[in-house]
Write an enzyme that holds these catalytic residues in place. Structure first.
Site, mmCIF file in Angstrom:
data_model
loop_
_atom_site.group_PDB
_atom_site.id
_atom_site.type_symbol
_atom_site.label_atom_id
_atom_site.label_comp_id
_atom_site.label_asym_id
_atom_site.label_seq_id
_atom_site.Cartn_x
_atom_site.Cartn_y
_atom_site.Cartn_z
ATOM 1 N N PHE A 1 56.597 38.135 -40.378
ATOM 2 C CA PHE A 1 55.317 37.776 -39.864
ATOM 3 C C PHE A 1 54.867 38.916 -39.131
ATOM 4 C CE2 PHE A 1 51.831 36.310 -37.217
ATOM 5 C CZ PHE A 1 50.694 35.632 -38.174
ATOM 6 N N ASP B 1 58.460 45.894 -35.199
ATOM 7 C CA ASP B 1 57.359 44.915 -34.755
ATOM 8 C C ASP B 1 57.877 44.057 -33.658
ATOM 9 O OD1 ASP B 1 55.624 43.057 -34.538
ATOM 10 O OD2 ASP B 1 55.164 42.757 -36.497
ATOM 11 N N LYS C 1 50.900 40.301 -27.411
ATOM 12 C CA LYS C 1 51.208 39.365 -26.903
ATOM 13 C C LYS C 1 51.480 39.555 -25.156
ATOM 14 C CE LYS C 1 53.087 36.808 -30.887
ATOM 15 N NZ LYS C 1 51.859 35.487 -30.859
#
Length: 425
Positions: A137, A238, A267
């Site tokens: 994702f 990532d 995040k």
């Protein structure tokens, strides 16, 4: 004020495309706990999807943000820059794995970080193609969707994806895909679909997030590094969900003996304030012309101030060690439940980035129904959980690494009773 009344208003005013895991509306939060508008307390095992690793409203983060608010809130770094942006870049450059000079840019979201990483990789290599992995994702922008290896719900109905994006299977032994299988599929990809000389980069999550918390084996990451070096490709890690002590090290790539050329972060970088970063080899990051990178809100002084405090807290409170301790406690409790719960087929994850996977016993097939039933039972008892995985049969655990011991024990008791009740029914 009632949750149900707000939910009705939400249905009338907000696009249904914004999915919601719960229908509880937050009123306040502190460390690992959230209270809704009706006054009910919940233990948060989601951290806003790995955003508040340092807990809700950590005092040092709040103090740093308040101090910045008293100075200025926005100038746009590309117009009137500020030293705190430079200093944060210096800190990240020194923290990321790799014994080479690095440079950094700041943007606002994880998807934006991924977009910029691909832009930089294409610019630096002069090549268009990118390889990603099934189950990965990387965001909901168009390039993020193209890279993401899961169709529902991320790609359905949004039309054609950007070209020159290819997918290979991610090694998941539990689902019959070995490292050798993944590497063989890459080789077939180079023979059938894309000349490796056209590939700018391979992008990979060191631990797949939405895909099910599957950790990339060390031999796989080593092989990817070798493939990239052989063909002149860049390796992009990532670390949007895995970064900042979640896996028991500052970054998940610290578990491997290879360094990526580019790393994306977001995040928990700023502990609840919007901030994302791209860090990479200096010569690669300098490839785009001035003005080719950036954004009006990129590197917000508020987010930058929060990020400095987050990095201080991780170091001062030894949160990498804490993540390992908490993850071991969680996995030990899950293992004790697994002894008489055959529906549990796997317990995994480095540090405090853990997951439990459920199958329906008779058919031996992944069971999203069991995972969701456990989630709902736990929510009824005051514990917020998230599911994930290509089959939706995985519960992922992302509690703040600062969670209090007593609250952690309470959460584990709720989790166990929820799993046992679902199994009994």
């Amino acid at each position: 004020m009632k949750n149900s009344a707000i939910s009705e208003r939400k249905n009338q005013s907000i696009s249904r495309g914004v999915g919601m895991t719960t229908q509880i509306y937050a009123d306040r939060a502190e460390n690992s706990e959230i209270w809704d508008v009706e006054g009910r307390r919940y233990i948060d095992f989601s951290s806003g999807i790995a955003v508040v690793n340092t807990g809700h409203r950590h005092p040092k983060v709040i103090e740093a943000v308040k101090a910045q608010l008293d100075r200025f809130t926005h100038t746009c770094h590309q117009v009137v820059p500020y030293e705190s942006y430079v200093r944060l870049a210096e800190r990240l450059n020194g923290m990321l794995p790799g014994k080479f000079d690095k440079k950094t840019i700041f943007v606002t979201t994880g998807a934006e970080a991924v977009e910029n990483a691909i832009k930089i990789a294409r610019n630096a290599t002069g090549r268009p193609a990118v390889i990603a992995f099934a189950g990965g994702f990387h965001g909901r922008t168009f390039m993020g969707m193209a890279l993401t290896g899961k169709v529902v719900p991320y790609k359905v109905g949004f039309g054609a994806m950007p070209a020159d994006v290819f997918h290979a299977p991610f090694p998941v032994a539990l689902h019959g895909i070995s490292v050798a299988d993944s590497l063989a599929a890459l080789d077939r990809l180079f023979k059938a679909d894309v000349d490796p000389a056209r590939v700018a980069a391979i992008i990979v999550e060191p631990v797949q997030g939405e895909g099910g918390f599957y950790e990339a084996p060390r031999e796989f990451m080593t092989a990817l590094r070798k493939i990239c070096d052989q063909h002149g490709m860049l390796l992009i890690a990532d670390e949007v969900q895995t970064g900042f002590a979640r896996t028991g090290k500052m970054f998940a790539m610290d578990h491997h003996e290879v360094a990526p050329d580019i790393t994306t972060m977001a995040k928990s970088l700023a502990g609840g304030f919007p901030l994302a970063a791209v860090t990479g080899r200096a010569e690669i990051m300098d490839a785009p012309n001035p003005g080719g990178l950036g954004g009006t809100y990129g590197g917000s002084p508020i987010g930058v101030a929060a990020a400095h405090a987050v990095l201080d807290v991780i170091e001062e409170e030894k949160l990498c060690d804490r993540a390992n301790t908490l993850g071991n406690r969680l996995k030990q409790r899950l293992q004790s439940i697994r002894d008489d719960t055959p529906e549990i087929v796997d317990i995994r994850g480095p540090g405090f980035m853990n997951a439990v996977e459920f199958n329906e016993v008779k058919k031996g097939q992944p069971s999203a129904e069991i995972a969701n039933a456990v989630r709902l039972k736990a929510l009824d008892r005051g514990l917020i959980l998230l599911t994930c995985g290509v089959y939706g049969n995985v519960i992922r655990f992302l509690a703040p690494i600062t969670i209090q011991d007593g609250v952690m024990n309470e959460a584990l008791d709720i989790l166990e009773s929820s799993i046992r009740e679902v199994r009994a029914t």
